[in-house]
Motif scaffolding. Structure first.
Motif, PDB file in Angstrom:
ATOM      1  N   GLN A   1       0.827  -1.199   0.000  1.00  0.00           N
ATOM      2  CA  GLN A   1       0.000   0.000   0.000  1.00  0.00           C
ATOM      3  C   GLN A   1       0.868   1.259   0.000  1.00  0.00           C
ATOM      4  O   GLN A   1       0.611   2.205  -0.746  1.00  0.00           O
ATOM      5  CB  GLN A   1      -0.920  -0.004   1.214  1.00  0.00           C
ATOM      6  N   THR A   2       1.931   1.266   0.789  1.00  0.00           N
ATOM      7  CA  THR A   2       2.839   2.414   0.845  1.00  0.00           C
ATOM      8  C   THR A   2       3.536   2.618  -0.491  1.00  0.00           C
ATOM      9  O   THR A   2       3.659   3.753  -0.977  1.00  0.00           O
ATOM     10  CB  THR A   2       3.880   2.213   1.961  1.00  0.00           C
ATOM     11  N   LEU A   3       3.981   1.535  -1.114  1.00  0.00           N
ATOM     12  CA  LEU A   3       4.619   1.643  -2.425  1.00  0.00           C
ATOM     13  C   LEU A   3       3.631   2.150  -3.473  1.00  0.00           C
ATOM     14  O   LEU A   3       3.991   2.946  -4.348  1.00  0.00           O
ATOM     15  CB  LEU A   3       5.211   0.300  -2.848  1.00  0.00           C
ATOM     16  N   SER A   4       2.405   1.712  -3.357  1.00  0.00           N
ATOM     17  CA  SER A   4       1.371   2.182  -4.277  1.00  0.00           C
ATOM     18  C   SER A   4       1.156   3.685  -4.114  1.00  0.00           C
ATOM     19  O   SER A   4       1.054   4.424  -5.105  1.00  0.00           O
ATOM     20  CB  SER A   4       0.071   1.428  -4.031  1.00  0.00           C
TER      21      SER A   4
ATOM     22  N   GLU B   1       1.812   6.693  -6.925  1.00  0.00           N
ATOM     23  CA  GLU B   1       0.789   7.691  -7.254  1.00  0.00           C
ATOM     24  C   GLU B   1       1.326   9.104  -7.065  1.00  0.00           C
ATOM     25  O   GLU B   1       1.096   9.981  -7.902  1.00  0.00           O
ATOM     26  CB  GLU B   1      -0.468   7.480  -6.411  1.00  0.00           C
ATOM     27  N   LEU B   2       2.062   9.332  -5.970  1.00  0.00           N
ATOM     28  CA  LEU B   2       2.655  10.655  -5.732  1.00  0.00           C
ATOM     29  C   LEU B   2       3.680  10.982  -6.817  1.00  0.00           C
ATOM     30  O   LEU B   2       3.787  12.126  -7.260  1.00  0.00           O
ATOM     31  CB  LEU B   2       3.310  10.708  -4.354  1.00  0.00           C
ATOM     32  N   GLU B   3       4.440   9.980  -7.224  1.00  0.00           N
ATOM     33  CA  GLU B   3       5.442  10.192  -8.261  1.00  0.00           C
ATOM     34  C   GLU B   3       4.776  10.593  -9.570  1.00  0.00           C
ATOM     35  O   GLU B   3       5.286  11.443 -10.292  1.00  0.00           O
ATOM     36  CB  GLU B   3       6.243   8.905  -8.432  1.00  0.00           C
ATOM     37  N   ARG B   4       3.645  10.026  -9.869  1.00  0.00           N
ATOM     38  CA  ARG B   4       2.912  10.361 -11.097  1.00  0.00           C
ATOM     39  C   ARG B   4       2.398  11.795 -11.058  1.00  0.00           C
ATOM     40  O   ARG B   4       2.383  12.484 -12.047  1.00  0.00           O
ATOM     41  CB  ARG B   4       1.722   9.421 -11.289  1.00  0.00           C
TER      42      ARG B   4
END
Length: 60
Positions: A48-51, A55-58
């Motif tokens: 979940q944290t990696l997800s 998303e933040l990176e996008r």
């Protein structure tokens, strides 16, 4: 903390009656049995944290 054994005894009698004094030792009440701790779903949290990071990176 206490200047005499009598002071300690008075404190225990007034504030902590569940404690006991035996042979010069203070015995504390055993902790109440609570519900067993649940396991932390670590793999799920990592995914979940990696997800969220992706998303933040996008966004940025």
């Amino acid at each position: 903390m206490f200047s005499s054994d009598q002071e300690l005894s008075t404190y225990i009698e007034e504030d902590h009656p569940e404690w006991e004094i035996k042979n010069g030792f203070v015995f504390f009440q055993k902790a109440k049995d609570s519900q067993p701790c649940k396991e932390i779903p670590s793999l799920q949290l990592i995914n979940q944290t990696l997800s969220y990071a992706r998303e933040l990176e996008r966004i940025v």
